[in-house]
Design a protein around this motif. Structure first.
Motif, PDB file in Angstrom:
ATOM      1  N   ILE A  41       0.814  -1.211   0.000  1.00 50.18           N
ATOM      2  CA  ILE A  41       0.000   0.000   0.000  1.00 50.18           C
ATOM      3  C   ILE A  41       0.850   1.266   0.000  1.00 50.18           C
ATOM      4  CG2 ILE A  41      -0.337   0.073   2.507  1.00 50.18           C
ATOM      5  CD1 ILE A  41      -2.954   0.993  -0.208  1.00 50.18           C
ATOM      6  N   VAL A  42       1.990   1.250   0.661  1.00 48.20           N
ATOM      7  CA  VAL A  42       2.831   2.447   0.727  1.00 48.20           C
ATOM      8  C   VAL A  42       3.371   2.799  -0.654  1.00 48.20           C
ATOM      9  CG1 VAL A  42       4.951   3.417   1.714  1.00 48.20           C
ATOM     10  CG2 VAL A  42       3.402   2.077   3.161  1.00 48.20           C
ATOM     11  N   THR A  70      -6.268   1.556  -2.740  1.00 47.32           N
ATOM     12  CA  THR A  70      -5.173   2.503  -2.989  1.00 47.32           C
ATOM     13  C   THR A  70      -5.715   3.922  -3.128  1.00 47.32           C
ATOM     14  OG1 THR A  70      -3.870   0.787  -4.089  1.00 47.32           O
ATOM     15  CG2 THR A  70      -3.259   3.072  -4.545  1.00 47.32           C
ATOM     16  N   GLN A  73      -6.873   5.252   0.277  1.00 49.55           N
ATOM     17  CA  GLN A  73      -5.729   5.568   1.133  1.00 49.55           C
ATOM     18  C   GLN A  73      -5.022   6.830   0.647  1.00 49.55           C
ATOM     19  OE1 GLN A  73      -5.104   3.886   3.958  1.00 49.55           O
ATOM     20  NE2 GLN A  73      -3.573   5.434   4.443  1.00 49.55           N
ATOM     21  N   GLU A  77      -4.383  10.670   2.577  1.00 50.49           N
ATOM     22  CA  GLU A  77      -3.036  11.203   2.826  1.00 50.49           C
ATOM     23  C   GLU A  77      -2.672  12.431   2.002  1.00 50.49           C
ATOM     24  OE1 GLU A  77      -0.189   8.056   2.236  1.00 50.49           O
ATOM     25  OE2 GLU A  77      -1.294   6.686   3.557  1.00 50.49           O
ATOM     26  N   ARG A 108       1.739  -5.746   1.752  1.00 50.37           N
ATOM     27  CA  ARG A 108       1.303  -4.922   2.880  1.00 50.37           C
ATOM     28  C   ARG A 108       0.017  -4.210   2.498  1.00 50.37           C
ATOM     29  NH1 ARG A 108       6.135  -1.219   4.699  1.00 50.37           N
ATOM     30  NH2 ARG A 108       6.205  -0.886   2.465  1.00 50.37           N
ATOM     31  N   PRO A 110      -3.344  -1.791   4.066  1.00 47.51           N
ATOM     32  CA  PRO A 110      -3.567  -0.866   5.187  1.00 47.51           C
ATOM     33  C   PRO A 110      -4.207  -1.611   6.353  1.00 47.51           C
ATOM     34  CG  PRO A 110      -5.174  -0.487   3.442  1.00 47.51           C
ATOM     35  CD  PRO A 110      -4.193  -1.492   2.918  1.00 47.51           C
ATOM     36  N   VAL A 113      -9.065   0.176   6.094  1.00 47.71           N
ATOM     37  CA  VAL A 113      -9.378   0.883   4.850  1.00 47.71           C
ATOM     38  C   VAL A 113      -9.997   2.232   5.208  1.00 47.71           C
ATOM     39  CG1 VAL A 113     -10.795   0.864   2.759  1.00 47.71           C
ATOM     40  CG2 VAL A 113      -9.688  -1.238   3.541  1.00 47.71           C
ATOM     41  N   HIS A 114      -9.480   3.287   4.589  1.00 52.44           N
ATOM     42  CA  HIS A 114     -10.028   4.630   4.805  1.00 52.44           C
ATOM     43  C   HIS A 114     -11.474   4.647   4.324  1.00 52.44           C
ATOM     44  CE1 HIS A 114     -10.451   8.945   4.879  1.00 52.44           C
ATOM     45  NE2 HIS A 114     -10.809   8.916   3.604  1.00 52.44           N
TER      46      HIS A 114
END
Length: 179
Positions: A41-42, A70, A73, A77, A108, A110, A113-114
């Motif tokens: 995810i990053v 994605t 997230q 951010e 990886r 999150p 999930v947002h």
């Protein structure tokens, strides 16, 4: 007219997949780079951010499956302008999930999930027979994201295996979002 950024899911789509077709057939439609073999995810959010920042105008994001996570997230951010988003078959990630012994350690996701409101017009397309999310879970995502929900009916994961190579309904949804 805005460009279209295709946000990849977890796996590599087959050449018949509707996103792959769109990348070849629709003008100004291209992939956000998929960094690495595994879903991280990053790095996925960083690649999406870089792709959006490189656009001369706010783009339309078109995500399938893990790509929906994605996009959500990224929105939690970052604050670059986005014209709209089409989020197709978002998978449900259980907050209590932990990797199993057969899961690649390089993947990886999150932790959560947002699910806050997305700051751009959003359409979520959900199937009633998606193996990665119940319809109710998709409804919950759409509600939290402030999205319009499109009920795709018995559509599986809205991928090649479910019969979605050509997807005229998706093309019409995208055309509406490009306005």
């Amino acid at each position: 007219m805005p460009s279209v950024l295709l946000v990849p899911g977890r796996g590599i789509a087959r050449s018949e997949h509707w996103q792959e077709r769109w990348s070849r057939e629709l003008p100004d439609c291209r992939w956000v780079p998929r960094p690495g073999r595994y879903f991280d995810i990053v790095t996925r959010v960083a690649a999406l951010h870089q792709a959006i920042a490189a656009e001369p105008e706010p783009p339309v994001l078109v995500a399938h499956s893990g790509g929906c996570v994605t996009v959500a997230q990224w929105a939690a951010e970052h604050r670059l302008p986005v014209h709209a988003a089409l989020l197709v078959a978002p998978p449900y990630l259980d907050p209590g999930w932990t990797p199993g012994p057969d899961d690649p350690p390089e993947e990886r996701f999150p932790a959560v999930v947002h699910t806050g409101r997305l700051p751009f017009r959003t359409v979520v397309v959900a199937s009633r027979t998606d193996p990665w999310a119940t319809y109710e879970q998709s409804v919950s995502y759409a509600s939290g994201w402030g999205a319009v929900l499109v009920d795709a009916g018995d559509a599986g994961h809205i991928n090649t295996a479910a019969g979605y190579g050509p997807w005229p309904v998706g093309v019409r949804l995208l055309a509406d979002l490009l306005r």
